[in-house]
Design a protein around this motif. Structure first.
Motif, short mmCIF file in Angstrom:
data_model
loop_
_atom_site.label_atom_id
_atom_site.label_comp_id
_atom_site.label_asym_id
_atom_site.label_seq_id
_atom_site.Cartn_x
_atom_site.Cartn_y
_atom_site.Cartn_z
N MET A 84 0.80 -1.23 0.00
CA MET A 84 0.00 0.00 0.00
C MET A 84 0.84 1.28 0.00
O MET A 84 0.36 2.33 -0.37
CB MET A 84 -0.93 0.02 1.22
N GLY A 85 2.09 1.18 0.42
CA GLY A 85 2.91 2.38 0.50
C GLY A 85 3.95 2.42 -0.60
O GLY A 85 4.02 1.53 -1.44
N PRO A 86 4.75 3.47 -0.60
CA PRO A 86 5.79 3.56 -1.62
C PRO A 86 6.86 2.49 -1.40
O PRO A 86 7.10 2.06 -0.28
CB PRO A 86 6.36 4.96 -1.41
N THR A 87 7.46 2.06 -2.47
CA THR A 87 8.59 1.13 -2.38
C THR A 87 9.86 1.87 -2.73
O THR A 87 9.85 2.77 -3.57
CB THR A 87 8.41 -0.07 -3.33
N SER A 88 10.93 1.50 -2.08
CA SER A 88 12.20 2.15 -2.37
C SER A 88 13.22 1.08 -2.71
O SER A 88 13.16 -0.05 -2.22
CB SER A 88 12.66 2.99 -1.19
N SER A 89 14.15 1.44 -3.56
CA SER A 89 15.22 0.53 -3.95
C SER A 89 16.47 1.35 -4.23
O SER A 89 16.41 2.56 -4.45
CB SER A 89 14.81 -0.32 -5.15
N THR A 90 17.59 0.64 -4.19
CA THR A 90 18.89 1.29 -4.32
C THR A 90 19.76 0.50 -5.28
O THR A 90 19.67 -0.72 -5.33
CB THR A 90 19.58 1.35 -2.94
N ARG A 91 20.60 1.20 -6.01
CA ARG A 91 21.61 0.56 -6.84
C ARG A 91 22.89 1.39 -6.77
O ARG A 91 22.87 2.55 -6.40
CB ARG A 91 21.13 0.39 -8.28
N TYR A 92 23.99 0.76 -7.14
CA TYR A 92 25.30 1.41 -7.08
C TYR A 92 26.03 1.31 -8.41
O TYR A 92 25.87 0.33 -9.14
CB TYR A 92 26.19 0.77 -6.02
N LEU A 93 26.85 2.30 -8.64
CA LEU A 93 27.84 2.26 -9.71
C LEU A 93 29.17 2.47 -9.00
O LEU A 93 29.41 3.53 -8.41
CB LEU A 93 27.60 3.37 -10.74
#
Length: 182
Positions: A84-93
């Motif tokens: 129901m809420g926002p999803t967050s994700s992360t990536r790196y270079l």
């Protein structure tokens, strides 16, 4: 009331000591992180790179590498959210560079992404107040709101690299920071 006024300087002194030590701790942490951002390693990248991959693996990331280069791009890793809420994700270079003097540097660029699922349902019973569009009865739409992204250099991860790849240098830096910001 008079006793309270006499104790006021003592309270002010205690509060300032607490705030000052808290500020010194933050200054020390910032000093360490900022100095670690300028680190150049004596070891060649070929020796450092396996440790970088091991650390990213320990953080749960999978990645792709550019052939014959020290560039690693991770896949998106979910870091929170729900249905129901926002999803967050992360990536790196992660990029490894060799300086003209033969020393190596590691740079970490972090990108955070937030997505919000949106849904709109229409009334299923035309008899309750009626709808302007009778074709909308019983319909719903779902989708994703435009994603929000933010990229920045991750000095915390670079500090983690420094602590893993040069423990003696990291200990010396922490001692220097403690002396400067006791």
């Amino acid at each position: 009331m008079r006793q309270l006024l006499r104790a006021a300087p003592l309270w002010a002194l205690t509060l300032s000591a607490v705030l000052f030590t808290g500020c010194a701790g933050h200054q020390r942490d910032n000093y360490i992180r900022d100095r670690a951002a300028t680190v150049a390693y004596e070891q060649p990248l070929a020796q450092l790179w396996p440790e970088v991959k091991t650390l990213m693996d320990a953080h749960g990331y999978s990645w792709r590498e550019l052939p014959n280069q020290y560039v690693l791009e991770t896949e998106w890793l979910d870091s929170g959210g729900g249905t129901m809420g926002p999803t967050s994700s992360t990536r790196y270079l992660i990029e490894g560079l060799t300086l003209a003097d033969g020393r190596a540097v590691l740079r970490a660029l972090r990108t955070d992404r937030v997505q919000q699922q949106v849904a709109m349902g229409y009334a299923t019973d035309k008899g309750n107040g009626g709808l302007a569009d009778s074709n909308a009865v019983g319909r719903s739409t779902t989708g994703l709101a435009p994603e929000q992204k933010a990229s920045y250099r991750d000095l915390e991860l670079e500090l983690e690299f420094f602590r893993k790849l040069n423990p003696k240098g990291a200990t010396a830096l922490e001692a220097e920071a403690s002396a400067k910001y006791p």
